[in-house]
Design a protein around this motif. Structure first.
Motif, PDB file in Angstrom:
ATOM      1  N   LYS A 154       0.830  -1.205   0.000  1.00  0.00           N
ATOM      2  CA  LYS A 154       0.000   0.000   0.000  1.00  0.00           C
ATOM      3  C   LYS A 154       0.868   1.260   0.000  1.00  0.00           C
ATOM      4  O   LYS A 154       0.571   2.239  -0.686  1.00  0.00           O
ATOM      5  CB  LYS A 154      -0.927  -0.004   1.215  1.00  0.00           C
ATOM      6  N   ALA A 155       1.949   1.233   0.782  1.00  0.00           N
ATOM      7  CA  ALA A 155       2.846   2.388   0.848  1.00  0.00           C
ATOM      8  C   ALA A 155       3.489   2.660  -0.510  1.00  0.00           C
ATOM      9  O   ALA A 155       3.536   3.805  -0.981  1.00  0.00           O
ATOM     10  CB  ALA A 155       3.921   2.156   1.908  1.00  0.00           C
ATOM     11  N   PHE A 156       3.990   1.597  -1.166  1.00  0.00           N
ATOM     12  CA  PHE A 156       4.624   1.778  -2.473  1.00  0.00           C
ATOM     13  C   PHE A 156       3.611   2.221  -3.529  1.00  0.00           C
ATOM     14  O   PHE A 156       3.922   3.032  -4.407  1.00  0.00           O
ATOM     15  CB  PHE A 156       5.305   0.479  -2.909  1.00  0.00           C
ATOM     16  N   SER A 157       2.394   1.675  -3.460  1.00  0.00           N
ATOM     17  CA  SER A 157       1.348   2.076  -4.419  1.00  0.00           C
ATOM     18  C   SER A 157       1.001   3.552  -4.258  1.00  0.00           C
ATOM     19  O   SER A 157       0.754   4.264  -5.246  1.00  0.00           O
ATOM     20  CB  SER A 157       0.093   1.211  -4.230  1.00  0.00           C
ATOM     21  N   GLU A 158       0.988   4.027  -3.021  1.00  0.00           N
ATOM     22  CA  GLU A 158       0.694   5.430  -2.774  1.00  0.00           C
ATOM     23  C   GLU A 158       1.840   6.323  -3.284  1.00  0.00           C
ATOM     24  O   GLU A 158       1.595   7.405  -3.845  1.00  0.00           O
ATOM     25  CB  GLU A 158       0.453   5.663  -1.283  1.00  0.00           C
TER      26      GLU A 158
ATOM     27  N   ASP B  29       4.250  -5.092  -7.536  1.00  0.00           N
ATOM     28  CA  ASP B  29       2.801  -4.870  -7.543  1.00  0.00           C
ATOM     29  C   ASP B  29       2.442  -3.383  -7.562  1.00  0.00           C
ATOM     30  O   ASP B  29       1.348  -3.012  -7.980  1.00  0.00           O
ATOM     31  CB  ASP B  29       2.158  -5.537  -6.319  1.00  0.00           C
ATOM     32  N   SER B  30       3.366  -2.538  -7.117  1.00  0.00           N
ATOM     33  CA  SER B  30       3.061  -1.103  -7.011  1.00  0.00           C
ATOM     34  C   SER B  30       3.119  -0.387  -8.360  1.00  0.00           C
ATOM     35  O   SER B  30       2.536   0.684  -8.524  1.00  0.00           O
ATOM     36  CB  SER B  30       4.041  -0.429  -6.062  1.00  0.00           C
ATOM     37  N   GLY B  31       3.847  -0.967  -9.307  1.00  0.00           N
ATOM     38  CA  GLY B  31       4.006  -0.297 -10.593  1.00  0.00           C
ATOM     39  C   GLY B  31       5.258   0.547 -10.683  1.00  0.00           C
ATOM     40  O   GLY B  31       5.574   1.087 -11.744  1.00  0.00           O
ATOM     41  N   LEU B  32       5.990   0.692  -9.592  1.00  0.00           N
ATOM     42  CA  LEU B  32       7.261   1.422  -9.627  1.00  0.00           C
ATOM     43  C   LEU B  32       8.304   0.612 -10.399  1.00  0.00           C
ATOM     44  O   LEU B  32       8.312  -0.616 -10.337  1.00  0.00           O
ATOM     45  CB  LEU B  32       7.770   1.684  -8.212  1.00  0.00           C
TER      46      LEU B  32
ATOM     47  N   SER C 100      20.558  -5.508  -7.311  1.00  0.00           N
ATOM     48  CA  SER C 100      20.900  -5.349  -8.732  1.00  0.00           C
ATOM     49  C   SER C 100      19.949  -6.131  -9.630  1.00  0.00           C
ATOM     50  O   SER C 100      19.631  -5.695 -10.737  1.00  0.00           O
ATOM     51  CB  SER C 100      22.340  -5.821  -8.967  1.00  0.00           C
ATOM     52  N   ALA C 101      19.501  -7.281  -9.162  1.00  0.00           N
ATOM     53  CA  ALA C 101      18.599  -8.108  -9.969  1.00  0.00           C
ATOM     54  C   ALA C 101      17.260  -7.421 -10.201  1.00  0.00           C
ATOM     55  O   ALA C 101      16.628  -7.591 -11.252  1.00  0.00           O
ATOM     56  CB  ALA C 101      18.383  -9.456  -9.287  1.00  0.00           C
ATOM     57  N   ILE C 102      16.828  -6.624  -9.218  1.00  0.00           N
ATOM     58  CA  ILE C 102      15.544  -5.933  -9.359  1.00  0.00           C
ATOM     59  C   ILE C 102      15.589  -4.946 -10.527  1.00  0.00           C
ATOM     60  O   ILE C 102      14.570  -4.679 -11.163  1.00  0.00           O
ATOM     61  CB  ILE C 102      15.176  -5.186  -8.058  1.00  0.00           C
ATOM     62  N   GLU C 103      16.785  -4.420 -10.810  1.00  0.00           N
ATOM     63  CA  GLU C 103      16.921  -3.477 -11.915  1.00  0.00           C
ATOM     64  C   GLU C 103      16.472  -4.112 -13.236  1.00  0.00           C
ATOM     65  O   GLU C 103      15.883  -3.451 -14.086  1.00  0.00           O
ATOM     66  CB  GLU C 103      18.372  -3.005 -12.028  1.00  0.00           C
ATOM     67  N   VAL C 104      16.780  -5.394 -13.417  1.00  0.00           N
ATOM     68  CA  VAL C 104      16.400  -6.102 -14.642  1.00  0.00           C
ATOM     69  C   VAL C 104      14.961  -6.587 -14.556  1.00  0.00           C
ATOM     70  O   VAL C 104      14.141  -6.347 -15.442  1.00  0.00           O
ATOM     71  CB  VAL C 104      17.344  -7.306 -14.894  1.00  0.00           C
ATOM     72  N   PHE C 105      14.645  -7.244 -13.466  1.00  0.00           N
ATOM     73  CA  PHE C 105      13.356  -7.912 -13.319  1.00  0.00           C
ATOM     74  C   PHE C 105      12.197  -6.919 -13.254  1.00  0.00           C
ATOM     75  O   PHE C 105      11.115  -7.162 -13.786  1.00  0.00           O
ATOM     76  CB  PHE C 105      13.393  -8.756 -12.041  1.00  0.00           C
ATOM     77  N   GLY C 106      12.445  -5.789 -12.582  1.00  0.00           N
ATOM     78  CA  GLY C 106      11.359  -4.855 -12.303  1.00  0.00           C
ATOM     79  C   GLY C 106      10.932  -3.984 -13.457  1.00  0.00           C
ATOM     80  O   GLY C 106       9.925  -3.277 -13.357  1.00  0.00           O
ATOM     81  N   LYS C 107      11.657  -3.985 -14.564  1.00  0.00           N
ATOM     82  CA  LYS C 107      11.284  -3.099 -15.666  1.00  0.00           C
ATOM     83  C   LYS C 107      10.198  -3.687 -16.559  1.00  0.00           C
ATOM     84  O   LYS C 107       9.702  -3.015 -17.457  1.00  0.00           O
ATOM     85  CB  LYS C 107      12.520  -2.746 -16.501  1.00  0.00           C
ATOM     86  N   TYR C 108       9.844  -4.944 -16.293  1.00  0.00           N
ATOM     87  CA  TYR C 108       8.790  -5.599 -17.077  1.00  0.00           C
ATOM     88  C   TYR C 108       7.478  -5.597 -16.302  1.00  0.00           C
ATOM     89  O   TYR C 108       7.466  -5.750 -15.074  1.00  0.00           O
ATOM     90  CB  TYR C 108       9.176  -7.039 -17.420  1.00  0.00           C
ATOM     91  N   GLU C 109       6.401  -5.451 -17.023  1.00  0.00           N
ATOM     92  CA  GLU C 109       5.090  -5.464 -16.388  1.00  0.00           C
ATOM     93  C   GLU C 109       4.805  -6.822 -15.760  1.00  0.00           C
ATOM     94  O   GLU C 109       4.296  -6.923 -14.644  1.00  0.00           O
ATOM     95  CB  GLU C 109       4.018  -5.139 -17.431  1.00  0.00           C
ATOM     96  N   LYS C 110       5.155  -7.885 -16.495  1.00  0.00           N
ATOM     97  CA  LYS C 110       5.040  -9.249 -15.991  1.00  0.00           C
ATOM     98  C   LYS C 110       6.150 -10.082 -16.596  1.00  0.00           C
ATOM     99  O   LYS C 110       6.562  -9.862 -17.736  1.00  0.00           O
ATOM    100  CB  LYS C 110       3.691  -9.878 -16.359  1.00  0.00           C
ATOM    101  N   VAL C 111       6.631 -11.051 -15.827  1.00  0.00           N
ATOM    102  CA  VAL C 111       7.600 -12.025 -16.333  1.00  0.00           C
ATOM    103  C   VAL C 111       6.971 -13.404 -16.154  1.00  0.00           C
ATOM    104  O   VAL C 111       6.534 -13.759 -15.058  1.00  0.00           O
ATOM    105  CB  VAL C 111       8.946 -11.937 -15.588  1.00  0.00           C
ATOM    106  N   MET C 112       6.930 -14.176 -17.248  1.00  0.00           N
ATOM    107  CA  MET C 112       6.244 -15.466 -17.223  1.00  0.00           C
ATOM    108  C   MET C 112       7.164 -16.570 -17.718  1.00  0.00           C
ATOM    109  O   MET C 112       8.099 -16.313 -18.488  1.00  0.00           O
ATOM    110  CB  MET C 112       4.989 -15.402 -18.105  1.00  0.00           C
ATOM    111  N   ASP C 113       6.897 -17.808 -17.271  1.00  0.00           N
ATOM    112  CA  ASP C 113       7.612 -18.945 -17.834  1.00  0.00           C
ATOM    113  C   ASP C 113       6.852 -19.451 -19.056  1.00  0.00           C
ATOM    114  O   ASP C 113       5.794 -18.909 -19.421  1.00  0.00           O
ATOM    115  CB  ASP C 113       7.816 -20.044 -16.792  1.00  0.00           C
TER     116      ASP C 113
END
Length: 325
Positions: free
Chosen positions: A4-8, A40-43, A121-134
């Motif tokens: 909730k904090a990050f979404s705000e 989940d926050s979209g950041l 550092s891994a979040i830098e790569v993973f977080g730029k996608y809206e969703k990551v799926m197998d």
């Protein structure tokens, strides 16, 4: 509440607005919560760096795997790149992490801070996608990401600790011991954290503490025994490198040189460069006050003579065996 904090934060930021999140938590569970909340926050996370925030005096006074630094995560309100498949993201993640890990290593980040910085550092790569799926359509969450990050960081660290040349020559148990000493020192560690480090070395930790080896379970904690915590009678026929090393150090401390040379000759480790490299690497990870380091440094001071004696003993034993037949 964190979600909730990050979404705000994301809601009130202007387009391309920036936020800095400071986080320090040594358990993977805590990081799973943080990463999933950020996703989940979209950041979108654009950078993450460790910054020393703890006094060294405080860290030395604690018999636990305390972190010396906090991770500063920079995130922005920007558009994400859409959906990606994890097979592609994993390749990108590995390349990015190896570059980042090299810089972290060069700057002297070590132990638990190294693994935590790798997660950031891994979040830098993973977080730029809206969703990551197998390939089966399952959404990849933080638990899978952290499992792969730990494996990548573990492989990198062991190569650096052993100076590359011997990393492929040691067993999984030896990898665990070296990484534990580098990561946690002599501290006891919550079971889940210990389990995940062992898992990154290809081991099931729950099968190891009943084998009368160096792994000990103390209530909800795990610790690895050093040579000073073991007895010679418990190490009668050691085969694992670390067990042979521990028995060697106990024999050296007891001035039982004949038995020491015979042990290294019989086991074959007396002529094995990886054996001495592992001993040196463990010594380099420990503090000067540590009893194990003092034993290692004392033994290593005479390594060349011990090596020569073990080679001669092995040649002598081989000749005698040849005459027997």
């Amino acid at each position: 509440m964190i979600s909730k904090a990050f979404s705000e934060i994301q809601r009130v930021l202007k387009p391309n607005g920036l936020t800095v999140i400071v986080y320090a938590h040594k358990t993977t569970e805590g990081w799973e919560t943080l990463i999933n909340s950020l996703l989940d926050s979209g950041l979108v996370m654009t950078a993450a760096w460790p910054v020393n925030t703890e006094m060294q005096v405080r860290l030395r006074s604690m018999n636990s795997a305390a972190l010396a630094s906090s991770i500063y995560i920079v995130a922005r309100k920007v558009e994400r790149s859409g959906i990606a498949f994890y097979s592609e993201v994993h390749e990108e993640l590995e390349k990015h992490l190896n570059r980042k890990l090299e810089r972290l290593w060069t700057e002297g980040i070590g132990g638990g801070d190294f693994f935590i910085a790798a997660i950031g550092s891994a979040i830098e790569v993973f977080g730029k996608y809206e969703k990551v799926m197998d390939l089966q359509g399952n959404i990849i969450r933080a638990d899978r990401l952290l499992e792969d990050v730990r494996k990548i960081a573990t492989d990198y660290a062991i190569r650096q600790i052993l100076h590359n040349g011997f990393a492929s020559e040691i067993s999984d148990m030896t990898r665990l011991y070296v990484l534990w000493r580098w990561n946690f020192g002599d501290a006891k560690v919550p079971f889940d954290e210990a389990r995940k480090l062992a898992q990154s070395c290809g081991l099931d930790l729950s099968q190891e503490w009943n084998n009368k080896g160096f792994v000990r379970k103390e209530k909800e904690f795990i610790r690895l025994l050093g040579p000073q915590d073991r007895k010679l009678k418990e190490l009668e026929e050691p085969r694992e490198l670390i067990d042979v090393l521990h028995k060697t150090l106990l024999l050296w401390e007891s001035s039982k040189r004949e038995e020491l040379v015979q042990l290294l000759s019989d086991s074959g480790f007396g002529q094995n460069d990886a054996f001495y490299r592992v001993a040196q690497a463990i010594s380099e990870t420990l503090s000067n006050e540590d009893k194990e380091k003092k034993l290692l440094d004392g033994f290593l001071a005479g390594r060349e003579r011990v090596r020569e004696e073990s080679i001669k003993r092995r040649e002598k034993d081989n000749k005698q065996q040849g005459r027997l037949f």
